[in-house]
Design an enzyme around this catalytic site. Structure first.
Site, PDB file in Angstrom:
ATOM      1  N   LYS A  42      11.368  23.562 -78.363  1.00  5.89           N
ATOM      2  CA  LYS A  42      10.722  24.551 -77.501  1.00  5.89           C
ATOM      3  C   LYS A  42       9.424  25.081 -78.131  1.00  5.89           C
ATOM      4  CE  LYS A  42      13.647  24.288 -74.078  1.00  5.89           C
ATOM      5  NZ  LYS A  42      14.936  23.801 -74.439  1.00  5.89           N
TER       6      LYS A  42
HETATM    7  C1  LIG Z   1      16.264  23.926 -73.516  1.00  5.51           C
HETATM    8  C2  LIG Z   1      16.653  24.382 -72.181  1.00  5.51           C
HETATM    9  C3  LIG Z   1      17.815  25.136 -71.978  1.00  5.51           C
HETATM   10  C4  LIG Z   1      18.866  25.377 -73.002  1.00  5.51           C
HETATM   11  O1  LIG Z   1      18.463  25.877 -74.185  1.00  5.51           O
HETATM   12  P1  LIG Z   1      19.327  25.581 -75.505  1.00  5.51           P
HETATM   13  O2  LIG Z   1      18.796  26.607 -76.438  1.00  5.51           O
HETATM   14  O3  LIG Z   1      19.004  24.187 -75.915  1.00  5.51           O
HETATM   15  O4  LIG Z   1      20.752  25.782 -75.181  1.00  5.51           O
HETATM   16  C5  LIG Z   1      18.067  25.619 -70.701  1.00  5.51           C
HETATM   17  N1  LIG Z   1      17.261  25.338 -69.681  1.00  5.51           N
HETATM   18  C6  LIG Z   1      16.153  24.603 -69.834  1.00  5.51           C
HETATM   19  C7  LIG Z   1      15.297  24.358 -68.653  1.00  5.51           C
HETATM   20  C8  LIG Z   1      15.823  24.082 -71.069  1.00  5.51           C
HETATM   21  O5  LIG Z   1      14.750  23.318 -71.207  1.00  5.51           O
END
Ligand SMILES: *Cc1c(COP(=O)(O)O)cnc(C)c1O
Length: 381
Positions: free
Chosen positions: A192
């Site tokens: 992210k």
């Molecule tokens: C990465 C992501 C998540 C989940 O996040 P995690 O921290 O990996 O559990 C949820 N929704 C979207 C759209 C994502 O890209």
């Protein structure tokens, strides 16, 4: 054979200050769980996005799950979800044995179609089966039309959970992405825009609800010395060590947004000349988490898959756009509401789309390598 240096889609990008906070956690022995860095991270992130507060948790998925728990979602309830998203948006609905109903995308934002949403809510109301919540994603950094979506949901008194896992730092109508719904969630997974290696945050203006979220995330332990429990809880809290990484990352978030937007602009400038390529539209200010584009099959013969394979041969990671969830075997039989009669927008984007390496640490030379492969590979009709 010497391999060219690997270029990842979206690798972690440390500022160098993270270790100072991690060292502080070690020096004070606030290793796990919780501690003052968690409190500080919650306060700083909430202040940054303009929410009353935040609850730091172990992942973005956990934050969505807690939001569903707070809204009382349970067995047999329905929850409306975006179809065009990563599976983590909808998995927590299954954790509670509730039923997801998928809503198509619209072309302006690639996110939840307000028109399809309204149709789905209208039908649900007439069937006396309104959803307990609507989970709206802001894909690749671009906000959905949250003003229209919250207005529609308010009309039916259905609360909104904003999945802003990919859109931290983005803005829409002058507000930070993730602050439009009853709850917003962010992810600090390694790919992210900022990362704690793994982690997430639930934000809200409802401080009571956040208190409850922290309680549920700590095994729902009642305030008694003898470990009293009335409810099933979860082990979802963020560790103090990781919160330290998050504080240092948050301090450079605006720089990361700037860098990703620069990456996007360079792709756009280099590839727009090629013709037949359209980039993801922008409404408001997107953090451009990933640079994404679609091919016009009328003009371009090469498929996005060909490009991905060719990039892989050059040790470059690229991906198709998310496969719509209403097409996943996991959600077979779930209801789906298309944007209009011309065929699902989400399917069309999936078939024609491509994500390019977009890390904030991507160098100009690396990006030139990627652009060169694409330009060399594309064939026209
Ligand atoms: C990465 C992501 C998540 C989940 O996040 P995690 O921290 O990996 O559990 C949820 N929704 C979207 C759209 C994502 O890209």
């Amino acid at each position: 054979m010497s391999q060219k240096k690997r270029i990842y889609l979206s690798p972690p990008h440390m500022s160098g200050e993270e270790e100072r906070y991690v060292a502080e956690a070690f020096r004070t022995n606030w290793i796990a769980p919780l501690g003052p860095l968690v409190d500080a991270f919650e306060e700083k992130l909430a202040a940054y996005v303009g929410a009353a507060g935040g609850a730091a948790v172990s992942s973005g998925t956990a934050a969505i799950h807690l939001a569903l728990k707070l809204l009382g979602v349970g067995k047999g309830d329905t929850v409306f979800c975006s179809s065009f998203t990563f599976v983590a948006s909808a998995n927590p609905v299954l954790y509670e044995q509730a039923e997801p109903v998928f809503i198509d995308s619209e072309r302006d934002t690639w996110n939840m179609s307000p028109r399809a949403l309204e149709r789905a809510l209208d039908e649900a109301e007439r069937a006396r089966n309104l959803p307990k919540a609507v989970i709206v994603v802001n894909l690749y950094g671009q906000s959905a039309k949250m003003d229209e979506i919250t207005e529609i949901c308010d009309k039916y008194a259905v609360p909104v959970i904003e999945d802003a896992a990919e859109s931290l730092g983005s803005e829409y109508k002058g507000r930070k992405s993730g602050t439009f719904g009853r709850f917003g969630i962010y992810s600090f997974n390694g790919n992210k825009i900022i990362t704690t290696s793994g982690g997430g945050m639930l934000v809200s203006d409802d401080e009571e609800a956040l208190k409850k979220a922290r309680f549920l995330a700590s095994q729902a332990r009642e305030p008694a010395v003898h470990y009293q429990h009335q409810k099933a809880g979860f082990n979802y809290r963020m560790s103090n060590v990781l919160a330290g990484i998050g504080i240092a990352q948050l301090a450079v978030l605006d720089d990361r947004v700037k860098a990703r937007r620069t990456v996007f602009k360079r792709y756009q400038e280099a590839l727009s000349d090629i013709g037949g390529i359209s980039f993801m539209p922008e409404l408001g200010m997107s953090n451009r988490w990933l640079t994404t584009l679609t091919f016009d099959h009328e003009k371009i013969q090469t498929s996005p898959r060909d490009i991905i394979e060719q990039l892989a041969r050059e040790n470059i990671e690229a991906r198709p756009l998310w496969k719509p969830l209403h097409r996943q075997p996991l959600f077979e039989g779930a209801a789906f509401y298309p944007h209009d009669e011309s065929g699902p927008v989400a399917d069309d984007l999936f078939q024609r789309g491509l994500c390019l390496p977009s890390g904030s640490s991507l160098t100009r030379e690396e990006q030139d390598r990627i652009i060169q492969v694409i330009a060399d590979r594309i064939n026209y009709k």
